[in-house]
Design a protein around this motif. Structure first.
Motif, short mmCIF file in Angstrom:
data_model
loop_
_atom_site.label_atom_id
_atom_site.label_comp_id
_atom_site.label_asym_id
_atom_site.label_seq_id
_atom_site.Cartn_x
_atom_site.Cartn_y
_atom_site.Cartn_z
N GLY A 12 0.81 -1.21 0.00
CA GLY A 12 0.00 0.00 0.00
C GLY A 12 0.84 1.26 0.00
N ILE A 13 0.15 2.39 -0.13
CA ILE A 13 0.81 3.70 -0.17
C ILE A 13 0.73 4.31 1.22
N ALA A 14 1.87 4.53 1.86
CA ALA A 14 1.86 5.06 3.22
C ALA A 14 3.17 5.77 3.53
N ILE A 15 3.10 6.76 4.43
CA ILE A 15 4.28 7.49 4.88
C ILE A 15 4.19 7.78 6.37
N VAL A 16 5.33 8.07 6.97
CA VAL A 16 5.40 8.61 8.32
C VAL A 16 6.01 9.99 8.21
N THR A 17 5.34 11.00 8.77
CA THR A 17 5.85 12.37 8.73
C THR A 17 5.83 12.95 10.14
N ASN A 18 6.59 14.02 10.34
CA ASN A 18 6.46 14.76 11.59
C ASN A 18 5.68 16.04 11.32
N ARG A 19 5.56 16.90 12.33
CA ARG A 19 4.66 18.05 12.23
C ARG A 19 5.15 19.14 11.28
N VAL A 20 6.43 19.12 10.94
CA VAL A 20 6.91 20.15 10.02
C VAL A 20 6.97 19.65 8.59
N GLY A 21 6.51 18.42 8.35
CA GLY A 21 6.43 17.89 7.00
C GLY A 21 7.59 17.03 6.55
#
Length: 278
Positions: free
Chosen positions: A121-130
């Motif tokens: 699947g299509i997924a990412i992990v990001t933080n609050r600043v992108g």
């Protein structure tokens, strides 16, 4: 000097037409939107008190006043949550706690294992600043040729505002830009503020600063992408908030059969692998 809370209230007031609330049109005005006196009356507070809030001279309105302003401005649920959050970070008693930690860049092992289970699947992990901290191979396939992942430390916010390719890739670029600007308020640490002021704002220009300070709360509907291959994609986003890490896991789901087929075609040449950037 204004405050995030005052800026948001003033921006929302300026965006409301009196007739939309059943109020008389008083004719031509020097500024657009709802009169301060009309909003004060609807909220059950004095004009002088509303002026202090908008100008940042009152930083600690009560919960009752914040809720009254939300009702008076006819805010939707997402806008109400943002108003309450801004009231929290504007208040002096909360600001030290909220601004204490920088954006975390390492991703917990359990989160990486979860991300791996989401392949293909299509997924990412990001933080609050992108910052894009980890992603699946399908996300790499969907963004191939766009420039988003070209740098050693890819950042979605910086890409949206400083890379001309973003305006083509995101079919609804204006909405995406508002989303990224708004999300920066969710991680207002000292380090994040320095990055925004010293690095991002000079590159992104006046449009970024304007969006950051007007606090538009977008609806976050289906994400429409124009892939360089000519394929048009519509993706529904599901977000898992990793609040203890100030991060989020975002899963992108095809919104229709055409997108499902296009994603499969884009994904075919690549082998399934998880990439951790941080």
């Amino acid at each position: 000097m204004g405050t995030p809370l005052g800026d948001f209230v003033r921006a929302r007031r300026d965006s409301i037409q009196p007739e939309s609330l059943g109020l008389p049109d008083h004719g031509r005005r020097r500024s657009p939107g709802l009169r301060r006196s009309d909003l004060a009356t609807r909220a059950g507070i004095s004009v002088e008190y509303l002026t202090r809030i908008e100008q940042g001279r009152d930083r600690n309105p009560s919960i009752a006043v914040v809720n009254a302003l939300a009702d008076a401005l006819s805010l939707d649920p997402a806008e109400r949550n943002h108003l309450r959050y801004l009231a929290k970070i504007t208040g002096g008693e909360c600001s030290a706690h909220v601004r204490s930690a920088p954006a975390r860049r390492d991703v917990r092992t359990s989160v990486l294992r979860t991300l791996r289970l989401l392949e293909p699947g299509i997924a990412i992990v990001t933080n609050r600043v992108g910052d894009i901290l980890a992603h699946t191979s399908a996300f790499e396939a969907v963004t191939s040729g766009t420039g988003l992942l070209d740098t050693d430390a890819p950042n979605l916010t910086r890409y949206v505002f400083t890379d001309s390719r973003a305006r083509t890739f995101f079919a609804d670029w204006d909405d995406v830009a508002d989303e990224q600007a708004l999300d920066l308020w969710l991680g207002p640490s000292v380090e994040n503020s320095e990055w925004i002021t010293a690095e991002l704002a000079p590159m992104a220009g006046a449009d970024f600063t304007r969006r950051l300070n007007r606090h538009v709360v977008p609806q976050r509907g289906a994400l429409r992408l124009n892939h360089p291959s000519g394929r048009e994609l519509r993706l529904v986003r599901e977000t898992l908030d990793l609040s203890s890490d100030a991060q989020q896991l975002v899963v992108f789901l095809p919104a229709d059969e055409g997108t499902d087929l296009a994603v499969e075609q884009l994904r075919r040449p690549s082998r399934s692998h998880l990439r951790v950037i941080s």
